[in-house]
Design an enzyme around this catalytic site. Structure first.
Site: not given
Ligand code: EPZ
Length: 466
Positions: A58-59, A153, A158, A341, A433
């Site tokens: 999915k991602n 989610c 985020r 995840d 989803r």
């Molecule tokens: C992706 O979310 C996935 N979603 C999530 O999958 C997954 O849990 C996550 O990566 C971690 O592996 C998609 O790919 C669509 P991140 P993303 O940016 O990109 C912080 C699922 O169940 N951060 O890697 O939103 C953030 O708060 C889902 O399929 C910042 O601080 O995750 C977190 O603590 C849910 N500033 C960490 O980084 C930013 O600008 C990692 O988030 C961006 C992120």
């Protein structure tokens, strides 16, 4: 520029009284008479046994769909998972003029040569996180994009500061107004970008914009997840020049134009991991097929630690849970660490283990919300900040529970499959989803699970399972 209006073909639209919903995808109407949503009814106790085919990731799909808008030539995408999030993103793409032809359930042809609008402002698109991938894709191709601030989610704060930092480093102006992220650039120029946190989304977004910037970009402290690599491979198949994806330094030489491509999305690491843990929790014997075992290493390692047998072959992994589950400690980490995840799924397993386990969530601060629901099924779990301390219980008992988000929802279903008696899981829209035909795949492994719509259907299920 045209402003997007909500298209009635896209999603459920409630009238003011909230009593009638129009399913815009199917064009059907349904009346919400008391029973507002679908649920999973589960009778636990059957070990899951057999083989299950894992779908496309999915991602990865979400990033690849967005990236497909970066060329005017036609792109063919195979192994696309047919889940709610990909449908919503496709609808958003169609609403700005992208032509998406579904060849079959898992194959689409995309042509983005007639995009007429760079503003994506849609109530439904806000609900999926990956809507913001259209920012990076359209900024790269058109030097401008406006997208509703994303939802997704509810698992933590985020923020998107790293995406914004990356776009700005490439020379774009970024502002947030009226709930929209607006980004535009006279010229996008390659740059050296150090991400302050390892972010999948920021890495993907910056990679897309930089693929069509002038000159070279280096992303340091990049995310290494399989879907980051899959996107880079897809962009390269369209003529981009991206090296180092899968390591923490990604080097991109911008190109002026991308061309058409045919591409197959990688298998879903988390769907596979979820079925592997379903085998463990139900004391089953399940082979997940069409997977890349390398992507499952951290998951397999934990299953081995808690006493399961794990057999790998070229594109399949078999999990056999013949012994009682043992305890372990886990900390979620960016890839190749144990995925956030998969955190709820391993907690459900450890909740039935012998001994005490500690699970630390280091990625999202609000990802233990499902623990209250699991406690109602008999789990002994204490959450302190980002740590869950789990004392293994002898059994779970069926209960009415609510899925708080996608992965926790799937984990609660697994708990229901292991529990004594009947469980009813609400809010399965979250699960849909990201999991295609979840209950049907579980049924094929011997699970007693049905999707029910009404109290009558629930009673019928209870009669059927005895
Ligand atoms: C992706 O979310 C996935 N979603 C999530 O999958 C997954 O849990 C996550 O990566 C971690 O592996 C998609 O790919 C669509 P991140 P993303 O940016 O990109 C912080 C699922 O169940 N951060 O890697 O939103 C953030 O708060 C889902 O399929 C910042 O601080 O995750 C977190 O603590 C849910 N500033 C960490 O980084 C930013 O600008 C990692 O988030 C961006 C992120």
């Amino acid at each position: 520029m045209l402003k997007l209006c909500r298209n009635r073909r896209h999603g459920w639209i409630l009238n003011r009284s909230g009593s009638r919903a129009v399913c815009a995808v199917s064009g059907q109407e349904s009346l919400n008479r008391g029973y507002a949503m679908e649920q999973y009814a589960i009778k636990g106790g059957n070990p899951l046994v057999g083989e299950v085919e894992i779908g496309g990731a999915k991602n990865a799909a979400l990033a690849i769909l967005a990236a497909a808008t970066m060329t005017d030539e036609t792109v063919l995408i195979e192994n696309l998972p047919d889940v709610r999030d990909t449908k919503v993103l496709i609808q958003a793409m169609e609403s700005i003029g992208v032509i998406v032809n579904r060849i079959d359930r898992h194959t689409v042809k995309i042509n983005a040569s007639h995009i007429h609008d760079l503003t994506i402002e849609d109530d439904y698109i806000k609900k999926i996180r990956a809507s913001y991938y259209l920012l990076g894709a359209l900024l790269g191709k058109y030097r401008k994009a406006e997208v509703s601030l994303p939802g997704g989610c509810n698992i933590g704060l985020r923020p998107i500061d790293q995406h914004i930092k990356g776009f700005r480093a490439l020379g774009a102006n970024v502002r947030i107004e009226h709930g929209l992220i607006i980004t535009e650039a006279e010229e996008l120029r390659g740059n050296h970008i150090y991400l302050d946190v390892v972010s999948v989304g920021a890495t993907i977004n910056v990679m897309m914009a930089a693929a069509m910037a002038t000159g070279k970009t280096t992303i340091e402290n990049a995310a290494k997840e399989p879907h980051v690599v899959d996107l880079a491979n897809f962009l390269n198949s369209m003529g981009a020049d991206i090296k180092g994806a899968g390591t923490d330094v990604i080097r991109i030489k911008g190109v002026a134009k991308l061309h058409g491509s045919e591409y197959t999305i990688i298998p879903d690491q988390i769907e596979a991991g979820t079925f592997m843990f379903a085998a463990a929790v139900t004391k089953g014997d399940v082979t997940v097929k069409n997977v890349i075992p390398k992507h499952l290493e951290s998951i397999s390692a934990k299953l081995l630690e808690i006493g399961c047998e794990v057999e790998e072959s070229d594109d399949a992994v078999r999990v056999v849970a013949a012994k009682p589950l043992g305890h372990t400690h886990v900390k979620t980490l960016p890839y190749p660490g144990f995925p956030t995840d998969m955190q709820p799924q391993i907690v459900v397993a450890l909740g039935l283990s012998t001994g005490t386990s500690i699970v630390t969530e280091s990625i999202f601060e609000n990802r233990f919300k499902y623990v209250d629901e699991l406690t109602r099924m008999g789990a002994n779990i204490k959450v302190e900040g980002n740590t869950a301390i789990i004392d293994g219980a002898e059994r779970y008992t069926g209960a009415s529970i609510t899925a708080p988000d996608l992965r926790a929802g799937a984990a609660l279903v697994i708990a229901g499959l292991a529990a004594e008696g009947v469980s009813v899981v609400d809010d399965i829209k979250f699960i849909e989803r990201g999991y295609e035909d979840f209950h049907i795949k579980l049924q094929s492994l011997g699970a007693q699970i049905d999707k029910v719509n009404t109290e009558r259907e629930l009673q019928k299920f209870k009669l059927k399972v005895g």
